[in-house]
Design a protein around this motif. Structure first.
Motif, PDB file in Angstrom:
ATOM      1  N   GLU A 143       0.460  -1.658   0.036  1.00  0.00           N
ATOM      2  CA  GLU A 143       0.147   0.174  -0.051  1.00  0.00           C
ATOM      3  C   GLU A 143       0.772   1.249  -0.047  1.00  0.00           C
ATOM      4  O   GLU A 143       0.852   2.407   0.401  1.00  0.00           O
ATOM      5  CB  GLU A 143      -1.016   0.238   1.195  1.00  0.00           C
ATOM      6  N   PRO A 162       2.098   4.567  -2.043  1.00  0.00           N
ATOM      7  CA  PRO A 162       1.627   5.416  -3.425  1.00  0.00           C
ATOM      8  C   PRO A 162       1.572   4.793  -4.636  1.00  0.00           C
ATOM      9  O   PRO A 162       0.989   5.501  -5.875  1.00  0.00           O
ATOM     10  CB  PRO A 162       2.518   6.434  -3.265  1.00  0.00           C
ATOM     11  N   TRP A 163       2.627   3.635  -5.188  1.00  0.00           N
ATOM     12  CA  TRP A 163       2.510   3.068  -6.592  1.00  0.00           C
ATOM     13  C   TRP A 163       2.362   1.847  -6.753  1.00  0.00           C
ATOM     14  O   TRP A 163       1.743   0.851  -8.143  1.00  0.00           O
ATOM     15  CB  TRP A 163       4.483   3.231  -7.033  1.00  0.00           C
ATOM     16  N   SER A 201      -1.556   1.572  -5.010  1.00  0.00           N
ATOM     17  CA  SER A 201      -2.196   1.550  -4.423  1.00  0.00           C
ATOM     18  C   SER A 201      -3.103   3.433  -4.418  1.00  0.00           C
ATOM     19  O   SER A 201      -1.917   4.130  -4.403  1.00  0.00           O
ATOM     20  CB  SER A 201      -3.139   1.285  -3.167  1.00  0.00           C
ATOM     21  N   GLY A 202      -4.260   3.588  -5.084  1.00  0.00           N
ATOM     22  CA  GLY A 202      -4.781   4.799  -4.991  1.00  0.00           C
ATOM     23  C   GLY A 202      -4.546   5.006  -6.647  1.00  0.00           C
ATOM     24  O   GLY A 202      -4.010   4.522  -6.886  1.00  0.00           O
ATOM     25  N   GLU A 203      -4.803   6.826  -6.703  1.00  0.00           N
ATOM     26  CA  GLU A 203      -4.986   6.644  -7.857  1.00  0.00           C
ATOM     27  C   GLU A 203      -3.698   7.022  -8.876  1.00  0.00           C
ATOM     28  O   GLU A 203      -2.379   7.659  -7.817  1.00  0.00           O
ATOM     29  CB  GLU A 203      -5.577   8.169  -8.026  1.00  0.00           C
ATOM     30  N   SER A 204      -3.369   7.454  -9.915  1.00  0.00           N
ATOM     31  CA  SER A 204      -2.253   6.874 -11.127  1.00  0.00           C
ATOM     32  C   SER A 204      -2.009   8.326 -11.103  1.00  0.00           C
ATOM     33  O   SER A 204      -2.702   9.272 -10.943  1.00  0.00           O
ATOM     34  CB  SER A 204      -2.688   6.439 -11.873  1.00  0.00           C
ATOM     35  N   GLU A 206      -6.177   4.144 -11.642  1.00  0.00           N
ATOM     36  CA  GLU A 206      -5.433   3.600 -10.376  1.00  0.00           C
ATOM     37  C   GLU A 206      -4.314   2.530 -10.440  1.00  0.00           C
ATOM     38  O   GLU A 206      -4.119   1.286 -10.825  1.00  0.00           O
ATOM     39  CB  GLU A 206      -6.896   2.255  -9.522  1.00  0.00           C
ATOM     40  N   SER A 215      -2.208  -0.509  -8.278  1.00  0.00           N
ATOM     41  CA  SER A 215      -2.689  -1.744  -7.963  1.00  0.00           C
ATOM     42  C   SER A 215      -1.532  -2.917  -8.140  1.00  0.00           C
ATOM     43  O   SER A 215       0.078  -2.711  -8.177  1.00  0.00           O
ATOM     44  CB  SER A 215      -3.825  -2.405  -9.245  1.00  0.00           C
TER      45      SER A 215
END
Length: 272
Positions: free
Chosen positions: A230, A232-233, A235-238, A244, A246
């Motif tokens: 989890e 920043p690279w 999960s979350g918005e690209s 997103e 993954s």
């Protein structure tokens, strides 16, 4: 057209000539982090800028010409450090540091034999400058990212050189070059900020043609499976805001196989 004024872009003074430091300065001329690299990089990038974007061509060519001035400054510094360097500096270096002793004894004889104690288009190990250092892809965004990297490593080199000398004149010159690297990093980042929708590079390629299952997946290569960290690279918005992130693993594609050996290559294997 190019015009030349017989005046340095910034003053270059050496209080205590030091042939060892002259050798180190060669990295800032002909090394992969050096001024020859960025001068040619920006120049060749400017050649590829289309006519409807003259502001970028001008920016690149202006900066390329400035970098040529930096080469002249550094070449002057090399000459001033080589000519008339007192022998006691060599002796002190040899006495105080075995590594420096080895480098001084096995230095760059070509600097005397081929250049008469002047600068050469080589790095600090005497390796000639290579045009392979130059990045000029024809894609403005890709080139700007390469320019930020070039100025970052150039500034890093200049700061290391700054820490290697106690000569006030050399520190003053390097302080100027470090300042210009700060500006150049910022101007290339400003160009990237001004470009619309340029990520991923090239933005012109339709993303629907790429594999949609893996285009925003961080792919772990560990043999043992583990949980998504989890980050920043993963999960979350690209970064580009188009999907997103993954977390996943390599899909696997079976054993590699070569169907046919090309006879002319003589790659055949013979069983006993």
């Amino acid at each position: 057209m190019f015009y030349h004024e017989p005046e340095l872009q910034y003053e270059v003074e050496v209080e205590e000539p030091n042939p060892y430091f002259a050798k180190m300065l060669q990295q800032a001329i002909g090394g992969v982090e050096g001024e020859m690299r960025v001068a040619l990089q920006y120049m060749f990038q400017s050649f590829a800028v289309p006519s409807d974007k003259p502001e970028y061509r001008h920016l690149l060519m202006e900066t390329a010409a400035e970098e040529l001035g930096h080469i002249e400054m550094l070449a002057t510094a090399v000459t001033k450090n080589l000519e008339g360097a007192p022998e006691h500096l060599r002796e002190e270096a040899r006495e105080n540091d075995a590594v420096i002793d080895a480098m001084m004894r096995g230095g760059q004889p070509r600097q005397a034999l081929s250049a008469g104690l002047h600068a050469m288009p080589v790095d600090s190990n005497g390796v000639p400058f290579s045009g392979n250092y130059v990045v000029a892809s024809g894609n403005l965004a890709a080139d700007m990212y390469a320019n930020v990297m070039a100025e970052s490593t150039g500034r890093l080199l200049a700061t290391r050189l700054y820490e290697m000398t106690d000569d006030a004149g050399m520190k003053d010159m390097l302080s100027y070059l470090i300042a210009r690297d700060t500006m150049h990093q910022n101007q290339w980042l400003a160009v990237l900020e001004a470009l619309e929708d340029h990520v991923p590079v090239p933005a012109s390629f339709p993303q629907e043609k790429e594999n949609q299952e893996y285009n925003y997946t961080f792919m772990s290569t560990f043999r043992e499976r583990h949980e998504d960290p989890e980050m920043p690279w993963t999960s979350g918005e690209s970064f580009d805001g188009k999907s997103e992130f993954s977390f996943g693993y390599q899909p696997g594609g079976g054993m590699p196989s070569v169907e046919k050996t090309i006879e002319e290559m003589h790659n055949e294997a013979t069983d006993r």
